[in-house]
Design a protein around this motif. Structure first.
Motif, PDB file in Angstrom:
ATOM      1  N   GLY A  52     -86.197  43.476  -8.487  1.00 42.55           N
ATOM      2  CA  GLY A  52     -84.981  42.678  -8.555  1.00 42.55           C
ATOM      3  C   GLY A  52     -84.528  42.469  -9.994  1.00 42.55           C
ATOM      4  N   VAL A  53     -85.472  42.195 -10.881  1.00 43.32           N
ATOM      5  CA  VAL A  53     -85.156  42.035 -12.303  1.00 43.32           C
ATOM      6  C   VAL A  53     -84.543  43.314 -12.866  1.00 43.32           C
ATOM      7  N   ASP A  54     -85.162  44.447 -12.572  1.00 46.15           N
ATOM      8  CA  ASP A  54     -84.672  45.728 -13.097  1.00 46.15           C
ATOM      9  C   ASP A  54     -83.246  45.995 -12.640  1.00 46.15           C
ATOM     10  N   MET A  55     -82.953  45.632 -11.397  1.00 45.50           N
ATOM     11  CA  MET A  55     -81.621  45.883 -10.862  1.00 45.50           C
ATOM     12  C   MET A  55     -80.578  44.999 -11.537  1.00 45.50           C
ATOM     13  N   VAL A  56     -80.906  43.738 -11.737  1.00 41.78           N
ATOM     14  CA  VAL A  56     -79.980  42.833 -12.427  1.00 41.78           C
ATOM     15  C   VAL A  56     -79.713  43.329 -13.842  1.00 41.78           C
ATOM     16  N   MET A  57     -80.758  43.731 -14.549  1.00 47.11           N
ATOM     17  CA  MET A  57     -80.586  44.207 -15.923  1.00 47.11           C
ATOM     18  C   MET A  57     -79.780  45.511 -15.958  1.00 47.11           C
ATOM     19  N   HIS A  58     -79.965  46.354 -14.940  1.00 51.12           N
ATOM     20  CA  HIS A  58     -79.174  47.585 -14.848  1.00 51.12           C
ATOM     21  C   HIS A  58     -77.694  47.252 -14.701  1.00 51.12           C
ATOM     22  N   ALA A  59     -77.377  46.322 -13.818  1.00 51.60           N
ATOM     23  CA  ALA A  59     -75.981  45.944 -13.602  1.00 51.60           C
ATOM     24  C   ALA A  59     -75.395  45.298 -14.851  1.00 51.60           C
ATOM     25  N   LEU A  60     -76.168  44.448 -15.511  1.00 53.62           N
ATOM     26  CA  LEU A  60     -75.693  43.784 -16.716  1.00 53.62           C
ATOM     27  C   LEU A  60     -75.339  44.806 -17.794  1.00 53.62           C
ATOM     28  N   LYS A  61     -76.121  45.864 -17.864  1.00 53.94           N
ATOM     29  CA  LYS A  61     -75.929  46.868 -18.913  1.00 53.94           C
ATOM     30  C   LYS A  61     -74.879  47.906 -18.548  1.00 53.94           C
ATOM     31  N   HIS A  62     -74.854  48.347 -17.276  1.00 50.34           N
ATOM     32  CA  HIS A  62     -74.079  49.532 -16.925  1.00 50.34           C
ATOM     33  C   HIS A  62     -72.806  49.272 -16.117  1.00 50.34           C
ATOM     34  N   ALA A  63     -72.625  48.080 -15.578  1.00 49.34           N
ATOM     35  CA  ALA A  63     -71.461  47.859 -14.710  1.00 49.34           C
ATOM     36  C   ALA A  63     -70.158  48.023 -15.481  1.00 49.34           C
ATOM     37  N   TRP A  64     -69.189  48.662 -14.835  1.00 50.71           N
ATOM     38  CA  TRP A  64     -67.858  48.810 -15.407  1.00 50.71           C
ATOM     39  C   TRP A  64     -66.923  47.694 -14.932  1.00 50.71           C
ATOM     40  N   GLY A  65     -67.341  47.005 -13.876  1.00 51.19           N
ATOM     41  CA  GLY A  65     -66.548  45.908 -13.330  1.00 51.19           C
ATOM     42  C   GLY A  65     -66.155  46.160 -11.896  1.00 51.19           C
ATOM     43  N   GLY A  66     -66.704  45.347 -10.973  1.00 48.98           N
ATOM     44  CA  GLY A  66     -66.338  45.447  -9.565  1.00 48.98           C
ATOM     45  C   GLY A  66     -67.342  46.152  -8.680  1.00 48.98           C
ATOM     46  N   GLU A  67     -68.382  46.759  -9.268  1.00 46.02           N
ATOM     47  CA  GLU A  67     -69.371  47.449  -8.449  1.00 46.02           C
ATOM     48  C   GLU A  67     -70.266  46.453  -7.717  1.00 46.02           C
ATOM     49  N   LEU A  68     -70.684  46.850  -6.526  1.00 51.86           N
ATOM     50  CA  LEU A  68     -71.726  46.138  -5.790  1.00 51.86           C
ATOM     51  C   LEU A  68     -72.894  47.103  -5.674  1.00 51.86           C
ATOM     52  N   PHE A  69     -73.954  46.820  -6.418  1.00 47.74           N
ATOM     53  CA  PHE A  69     -75.105  47.723  -6.490  1.00 47.74           C
ATOM     54  C   PHE A  69     -76.098  47.421  -5.374  1.00 47.74           C
ATOM     55  N   VAL A  70     -76.614  48.497  -4.773  1.00 41.95           N
ATOM     56  CA  VAL A  70     -77.595  48.399  -3.687  1.00 41.95           C
ATOM     57  C   VAL A  70     -78.777  49.307  -4.035  1.00 41.95           C
TER      58      VAL A  70
END
Length: 339
Positions: A211-229
């Motif tokens: 869960g931590v890795d996924m949050v950090m991935h989104a924080l770093k790589h999201a362009w805006g509006g993605e819902l990561f699964v």
């Protein structure tokens, strides 16, 4: 991603994932300027402050407040660069019996976080979702789906503001507060039986670190509006009970209000906007301000087939009784002696 000189705030920061994020950030990004733990439970904040004394961790701050209180959020967010929104009312059956309270926290609180971020010029926001927000049948899931929509839609009203909002959705966190595994372990140690809601019930499984890795991935790589699964293994609830207490009775007691037999994280209707990123799927917003072609090129994103769904009961990857025992020893209770 730059953390040096930055400030990060975690709402619901005294929860299981908040504490795991805190440990990860202080270990991997010790040059962060401030790490703010925002939550409403003073006792949990007191206990967490004993684990992270200011003498050893001068970056950490504890801020008591409720996401229902927008002025308090605005004050807490001043000077903050990144926000991770983990605060929520999460127990399915309690939400069924206390619907107004769940709505105030999970929907009203989400909107307050969005508004406070805009008012204080936060740069990036990651909101935590749940598998129960996908095709919800209970109030908790419905409120989290609404929360997801609020954070995703916030990207459409930001104008020239560079802020990015994204969402992460995942399954049951192994060993988290309120999850079935600590419940079963406690009953096993007390010599009690292990009640099963339904013999066919399945769930997705993710570790706290996952869960931590996924949050950090989104924080770093999201362009805006993605819902990561994330791509996760499933488990059968009966296998969890067998892994913990093979010598215990396992009476079937029936599902509780609002429970599903299987959990979904991507529905066939989502498939038209879903891309495979390798480790994760991303459900993209129907409208966005960035180039889809550039997104696909950057992340080697591949469109999933029309009608694709991701369901814990139809998964290709499964935990076994043996792998569950190993995971429980590693992630939940290393001292637990299995029969």
């Amino acid at each position: 991603m730059e953390f040096k000189g930055k400030s990060l705030l975690i709402t619901g920061g005294t929860g299981s994932l908040g504490k795991a994020l805190t440990s990860h950030i202080l270990r991997e990004h010790s040059d962060i300027r401030r790490l703010i733990i925002f939550s409403r439970d003073e006792q949990k904040q007191f206990q967490m402050a004993q684990e992270y004394p200011v003498e050893s961790y001068p970056q950490i701050r504890f801020f008591i407040g409720d996401v229902r209180d927008k002025p308090r959020l605005v004050r807490a967010f001043k000077g903050v660069d990144y926000v991770i929104h983990a605060a929520a009312m999460k127990h399915v059956h309690l939400a069924e019996y206390n619907p107004e309270e769940c709505i105030k926290t999970n929907i009203g609180g989400a909107q307050n976080v969005v508004d406070a971020c805009f008012e204080t010029n936060v740069e990036r926001v990651v909101a935590l979702s749940t598998d129960k927000a996908c095709a919800p049948i209970n109030l908790y899931g419905a409120t989290k789906l609404t929360s997801d929509k609020l954070f995703i839609a916030a990207n459409n009203i930001k104008g020239d503001n560079p802020i990015r909002f994204s969402v992460v959705r995942y399954g049951n966190v192994m060993g988290s507060n309120g999850s079935v595994i600590p419940f079963f372990i406690k009953r096993k140690k007390a010599g009690q039986d292990l009640p099963i809601t339904d013999e066919n019930m399945t769930r997705f499984n993710i570790s706290l670190q996952g869960g931590v890795d996924m949050v950090m991935h989104a924080l770093k790589h999201a362009w805006g509006g993605e819902l990561f699964v994330p791509k996760l293994p499933s488990y059968k609830i009966l296998d969890v009970a067998e892994a913990i207490g093979p010598d215990r009775d396992k009476p079937v007691v029936g599902i509780r209000p609002g429970e599903k037999i299987h959990e979904e994280m991507i529905t066939p209707s989502d498939s038209f906007y879903t891309y495979d990123l390798g480790t994760y799927f991303a459900i993209l917003p129907a409208t966005h301000k960035w180039s889809l072609d550039e997104f696909k090129k950057t992340f080697n994103a591949k469109k999933v087939p029309a009608g694709f769904s991701y369901n814990s009961g139809d998964n290709d990857e499964w935990e076994t009784v043996e792998t569950l025992r190993s995971l429980i020893k590693e992630h939940v209770d290393a001292s637990f002696a299995f029969s």
